[in-house]
Design a protein around this motif. Structure first.
Motif, PDB file in Angstrom:
ATOM      1  N   GLU A   1       1.069  -1.279   0.126  1.00 64.23           N
ATOM      2  CA  GLU A   1      -0.028  -0.019  -0.033  1.00 64.23           C
ATOM      3  C   GLU A   1       0.728   1.160   0.043  1.00 64.23           C
ATOM      4  O   GLU A   1       0.659   2.294  -0.645  1.00 64.23           O
ATOM      5  CB  GLU A   1      -1.043  -0.132   1.228  1.00 64.23           C
ATOM      6  N   ALA A   2       2.143   1.168   0.657  1.00 63.82           N
ATOM      7  CA  ALA A   2       3.053   2.488   0.875  1.00 63.82           C
ATOM      8  C   ALA A   2       3.518   2.721  -0.572  1.00 63.82           C
ATOM      9  O   ALA A   2       3.540   3.940  -0.693  1.00 63.82           O
ATOM     10  CB  ALA A   2       3.947   2.207   1.864  1.00 63.82           C
ATOM     11  N   ILE A   3       3.835   1.483  -1.000  1.00 64.46           N
ATOM     12  CA  ILE A   3       4.342   1.802  -2.488  1.00 64.46           C
ATOM     13  C   ILE A   3       3.480   2.363  -3.399  1.00 64.46           C
ATOM     14  O   ILE A   3       3.850   3.244  -4.185  1.00 64.46           O
ATOM     15  CB  ILE A   3       5.017   0.478  -3.059  1.00 64.46           C
ATOM     16  N   ALA A   4       2.321   1.736  -3.549  1.00 62.49           N
ATOM     17  CA  ALA A   4       1.168   2.027  -4.399  1.00 62.49           C
ATOM     18  C   ALA A   4       0.637   3.684  -4.266  1.00 62.49           C
ATOM     19  O   ALA A   4       0.643   4.518  -5.109  1.00 62.49           O
ATOM     20  CB  ALA A   4       0.092   1.137  -4.308  1.00 62.49           C
ATOM     21  N   ARG A   5       0.900   4.055  -2.938  1.00 65.88           N
ATOM     22  CA  ARG A   5       0.373   5.270  -2.486  1.00 65.88           C
ATOM     23  C   ARG A   5       1.194   6.258  -2.840  1.00 65.88           C
ATOM     24  O   ARG A   5       0.863   7.372  -3.357  1.00 65.88           O
ATOM     25  CB  ARG A   5       0.087   5.388  -1.112  1.00 65.88           C
ATOM     26  N   GLN A   6       2.387   6.236  -2.891  1.00 66.81           N
ATOM     27  CA  GLN A   6       3.661   6.908  -2.883  1.00 66.81           C
ATOM     28  C   GLN A   6       3.645   7.130  -4.567  1.00 66.81           C
ATOM     29  O   GLN A   6       4.060   8.187  -5.229  1.00 66.81           O
ATOM     30  CB  GLN A   6       4.911   6.906  -2.276  1.00 66.81           C
ATOM     31  N   ALA A   7       3.649   5.988  -5.362  1.00 67.61           N
ATOM     32  CA  ALA A   7       3.721   5.896  -6.651  1.00 67.61           C
ATOM     33  C   ALA A   7       2.628   6.900  -7.660  1.00 67.61           C
ATOM     34  O   ALA A   7       2.960   7.201  -8.657  1.00 67.61           O
ATOM     35  CB  ALA A   7       3.641   4.430  -7.318  1.00 67.61           C
ATOM     36  N   ALA A   8       1.556   6.871  -6.726  1.00 66.18           N
ATOM     37  CA  ALA A   8       0.504   7.500  -7.247  1.00 66.18           C
ATOM     38  C   ALA A   8       0.427   9.027  -6.976  1.00 66.18           C
ATOM     39  O   ALA A   8      -0.001   9.682  -7.837  1.00 66.18           O
ATOM     40  CB  ALA A   8      -0.982   7.132  -6.818  1.00 66.18           C
ATOM     41  N   VAL A   9       1.629   9.456  -6.324  1.00 67.62           N
ATOM     42  CA  VAL A   9       1.702  10.947  -6.001  1.00 67.62           C
ATOM     43  C   VAL A   9       2.812  11.415  -6.741  1.00 67.62           C
ATOM     44  O   VAL A   9       2.829  12.591  -7.443  1.00 67.62           O
ATOM     45  CB  VAL A   9       1.709  11.270  -4.519  1.00 67.62           C
ATOM     46  N   LEU A  10       3.897  10.985  -6.360  1.00 61.91           N
ATOM     47  CA  LEU A  10       5.242  11.459  -6.843  1.00 61.91           C
ATOM     48  C   LEU A  10       6.325  10.536  -7.007  1.00 61.91           C
ATOM     49  O   LEU A  10       6.374   9.839  -5.761  1.00 61.91           O
ATOM     50  CB  LEU A  10       5.651  12.696  -6.214  1.00 61.91           C
ATOM     51  N   ASN A  11       7.195  10.324  -7.953  1.00 58.09           N
ATOM     52  CA  ASN A  11       8.483   9.758  -7.807  1.00 58.09           C
ATOM     53  C   ASN A  11       9.385  10.279  -8.904  1.00 58.09           C
ATOM     54  O   ASN A  11       9.320  10.485  -9.870  1.00 58.09           O
ATOM     55  CB  ASN A  11       8.148   8.271  -8.485  1.00 58.09           C
ATOM     56  N   THR A  12      10.382  10.863  -7.765  1.00 54.79           N
ATOM     57  CA  THR A  12      11.390  11.665  -8.540  1.00 54.79           C
ATOM     58  C   THR A  12      12.873  11.148  -7.957  1.00 54.79           C
ATOM     59  O   THR A  12      12.998  10.020  -8.078  1.00 54.79           O
ATOM     60  CB  THR A  12      11.275  13.432  -8.247  1.00 54.79           C
ATOM     61  N   HIS A  13      13.747  12.202  -7.690  1.00 54.52           N
ATOM     62  CA  HIS A  13      15.193  11.879  -7.596  1.00 54.52           C
ATOM     63  C   HIS A  13      15.665  12.755  -6.354  1.00 54.52           C
ATOM     64  O   HIS A  13      14.902  13.860  -5.872  1.00 54.52           O
ATOM     65  CB  HIS A  13      15.949  11.777  -8.553  1.00 54.52           C
ATOM     66  N   THR A  14      17.028  12.507  -6.090  1.00 54.67           N
ATOM     67  CA  THR A  14      17.448  12.999  -4.789  1.00 54.67           C
ATOM     68  C   THR A  14      18.047  14.447  -5.256  1.00 54.67           C
ATOM     69  O   THR A  14      18.626  15.106  -4.150  1.00 54.67           O
ATOM     70  CB  THR A  14      18.508  12.299  -4.347  1.00 54.67           C
ATOM     71  N   ARG A  15      17.921  14.885  -6.242  1.00 60.41           N
ATOM     72  CA  ARG A  15      18.232  16.233  -6.677  1.00 60.41           C
ATOM     73  C   ARG A  15      17.102  17.073  -6.455  1.00 60.41           C
ATOM     74  O   ARG A  15      17.479  18.734  -6.721  1.00 60.41           O
ATOM     75  CB  ARG A  15      18.945  16.091  -7.898  1.00 60.41           C
ATOM     76  N   TYR A  16      16.107  16.833  -6.119  1.00 61.05           N
ATOM     77  CA  TYR A  16      15.038  17.716  -5.702  1.00 61.05           C
ATOM     78  C   TYR A  16      14.822  17.652  -4.257  1.00 61.05           C
ATOM     79  O   TYR A  16      15.200  16.525  -3.501  1.00 61.05           O
ATOM     80  CB  TYR A  16      13.496  17.406  -6.458  1.00 61.05           C
ATOM     81  N   LEU A  17      14.195  18.465  -3.545  1.00 62.81           N
ATOM     82  CA  LEU A  17      14.141  18.238  -1.990  1.00 62.81           C
ATOM     83  C   LEU A  17      12.784  17.289  -1.823  1.00 62.81           C
ATOM     84  O   LEU A  17      11.809  17.517  -2.681  1.00 62.81           O
ATOM     85  CB  LEU A  17      13.804  19.492  -1.527  1.00 62.81           C
ATOM     86  N   HIS A  18      12.733  16.638  -0.812  1.00 63.29           N
ATOM     87  CA  HIS A  18      11.763  15.703  -0.615  1.00 63.29           C
ATOM     88  C   HIS A  18      11.879  15.101   1.077  1.00 63.29           C
ATOM     89  O   HIS A  18      13.004  14.952   1.660  1.00 63.29           O
ATOM     90  CB  HIS A  18      11.724  14.431  -1.316  1.00 63.29           C
ATOM     91  N   ASP A  19      10.683  15.091   1.523  1.00 66.06           N
ATOM     92  CA  ASP A  19      10.529  14.788   3.056  1.00 66.06           C
ATOM     93  C   ASP A  19      11.047  13.165   3.336  1.00 66.06           C
ATOM     94  O   ASP A  19      11.755  13.118   4.263  1.00 66.06           O
ATOM     95  CB  ASP A  19       9.152  15.241   3.827  1.00 66.06           C
ATOM     96  N   GLY A  20      10.639  12.551   2.296  1.00 65.04           N
ATOM     97  CA  GLY A  20      10.673  11.054   2.554  1.00 65.04           C
ATOM     98  C   GLY A  20      12.012  10.618   2.949  1.00 65.04           C
ATOM     99  O   GLY A  20      12.000   9.920   3.821  1.00 65.04           O
ATOM    100  N   ILE A  21      13.012  11.118   2.115  1.00 63.61           N
ATOM    101  CA  ILE A  21      14.466  10.541   2.151  1.00 63.61           C
ATOM    102  C   ILE A  21      14.811  11.020   3.703  1.00 63.61           C
ATOM    103  O   ILE A  21      15.606  10.300   4.228  1.00 63.61           O
ATOM    104  CB  ILE A  21      15.205  10.965   0.943  1.00 63.61           C
ATOM    105  N   LEU A  22      14.474  12.091   4.089  1.00 67.57           N
ATOM    106  CA  LEU A  22      14.864  12.546   5.385  1.00 67.57           C
ATOM    107  C   LEU A  22      14.282  12.080   6.470  1.00 67.57           C
ATOM    108  O   LEU A  22      14.744  11.569   7.324  1.00 67.57           O
ATOM    109  CB  LEU A  22      14.635  14.231   5.372  1.00 67.57           C
ATOM    110  N   ASP A  23      13.044  11.725   6.205  1.00 66.47           N
ATOM    111  CA  ASP A  23      12.211  11.151   7.351  1.00 66.47           C
ATOM    112  C   ASP A  23      12.784   9.484   7.642  1.00 66.47           C
ATOM    113  O   ASP A  23      13.040   9.092   8.698  1.00 66.47           O
ATOM    114  CB  ASP A  23      10.617  10.951   7.150  1.00 66.47           C
TER     115      ASP A  23
END
Ligand SMILES: Cc1ncc(COP(=O)(O)O)c(C=O)c1O
Length: 429
Positions: free
Chosen positions: A68-90
């Motif tokens: 569910e976590a994979i599907a939910r995030q894939a439906a919203v945004l999947n980019t890379h570490t040269r943009y800011l994102h909370d997910g990697i920091l959390d």
């Protein structure tokens, strides 16, 4: 039944044609699962197979929260570490909180091989050395830098001129640590004699491919001190033991009371989603970070971080480390009891749900029962139980099921193993 057999033969032929000769299949009769759930894999006929082998699906096959976590995030945004994102920091915050405070930075990759490869580059930049010490039957990954330090890949992979091999810490006695450290010191001396500066000692902290060596806890400490005295760093390869599997600790190195300079992670981290990485002491990372940039197209992307985060949720909320400790202890006790009934059973080793069962042709000499181990693995496969064998002589049954393995699963495994050992013992060596 005929259809199933034809289907298997067709798939095997298609694989050979399309994928070429380097791929290998498990078992005399290849296995074709079509679905997984918890500790079970199912074939097309709907028959359940007990998975006692897959440490990747650590929280269970097709775990709904991870899916569910994979599907939910894939439906919203999947980019890379040269943009800011909370997910990697959390996730980095949560991951580092499971580690000793000395390990202050996290870096993300897609595979354990990439994590180890990066660890070698970091170690090289920090120490200015190239010399690498690994165990005699180690496996650390698929890149060129790791294949030449992975003797278990066999004779066709040449060990690097900068790599030295040491005996795995076998024996399990009080002198295990001293012997292992002596090996590391001798390897360091040999590197120096050849004009090479030591960069790192790299070990899987349960010595999985060497045959599973887990005791006594603490035996790694002297070898870690030895590599540091020589100016090298200690890299703990946690790809196999990490994320609570050993039961006694969340990370394999913690059982030995040491803090690595770099810990590399993989397999169970995303429960099958390809996410891996490393944790490193900031002072060890500095030289590499100053000299070089790090970018990994997929490593650390928001979907991977969501998967990894859900895995941590399940491990923590379902107390799977404790389950590994309790069920692992119970399983080892039941396996050890089989020694009274079957001459083939040698030593039972392991920690938590990482278990090695050594099969011996002769208890006095501990001659490896290699052919019998292959028969046991295939005999279990015929009884719908999946595991494999490891070590240089492939005579140690490797049992490392999903961490949701419970006592009733251990009972089923032992019952079927009892039957197969009886059959194998009757057939003789
Ligand atoms: C101890 C160890 N390190 C590293 C690796 C490499 O991981 P990956 O296959 O994700 O590249 C493996 C894989 O089996 C492993 O067992």
């Amino acid at each position: 039944m005929d259809d199933v057999t034809t289907d298997t033969a067709d798939l095997v032929a298609r694989r050979a044609r399309l994928l070429g000769p380097a791929y290998r299949l498990f078992y005399d009769e290849p296995f074709h699962p079509v679905r997984g759930e918890g500790v079970w894999l199912y074939d097309a006929a709907g028959t359940p197979w007990l998975d006692a082998y897959n440490n990747v699906a650590c929280v269970g096959h097709a775990q709904p929260r991870v899916v569910e976590a994979i599907a939910r995030q894939a439906a919203v945004l999947n980019t890379h570490t040269r943009y800011l994102h909370d997910g990697i920091l959390d996730y980095a915050e949560r991951l580092l909180a499971t580690m000793p405070s000395e390990l202050g930075h996290a870096t993300f990759t897609c595979t354990g091989s990439e994590a180890n490869d990066l660890a070698l580059r970091i170690a090289g930049a920090h120490t200015g050395g190239t010399g690498l010490v690994v165990t005699r039957w180690a496996y650390h990954g698929v890149t060129s830098a790791l294949a030449c330090a992975s003797p278990s890949l066999g004779q066709y992979v040449r060990i690097g001129d900068h790599v030295r091999l040491v005996d795995a810490p076998a024996g399990g006695d009080i002198d295990t640590g001293r012997r292992f450290a002596d090996g590391v010191r001798a390897a360091v001396a040999d590197l120096r004699a050849h004009g090479l500066k030591p960069a790192a000692l790299l070990v899987d902290t349960v010595f999985s491919s060497d045959g599973v060596f887990t005791g006594p806890p603490g035996f790694l400490a002297e070898a870690v001190a030895a590599i540091r005295e020589a100016g090298g760093v200690f890299i703990a390869d946690e790809v196999q033991p990490g994320f609570g599997r050993t039961g006694e600790a969340f990370w394999g190195f913690q059982r030995h009371g040491v803090v690595p300079d770099i810990a590399t992670l993989g397999k169970p981290m995303g429960n099958g989603h390809p996410v891996a990485g490393l944790a490193v002491r900031p002072e060890v990372m500095r030289a590499f970070g100053q000299a070089s940039r790090y970018f990994n197209t997929f490593g650390g992307n928001p979907v991977s971080m969501a998967a990894a985060s859900a895995v941590l949720d399940v491990i923590q909320e379902e107390q799977l480390q404790r389950n590994a400790l309790e069920v692992g202890r119970y399983l080892r006790e039941r396996l050890a009891a089989l020694a009274g009934r079957h001459a083939l059973v040698g030593e039972v080793r392991g920690a938590g749900l990482f278990v090695g069962l050594e099969l011996v042709a002769d208890r006095a000499t501990r001659a490896p029962a290699t052919a019998q181990a292959a028969r046991v693995v295939n005999g279990l496969r015929r009884r719908q139980v999946l595991l494999s064998a490891t070590g240089p002589d492939a005579h140690v049954l490797k049992i490392r099921p999903p961490l949701v393995f419970r006592r009733e699963h251990a009972d089923l495994l032992v019952e079927r193993l009892d039957e197969v050992l009886a059959e194998t013992g009757r057939a003789g060596g």
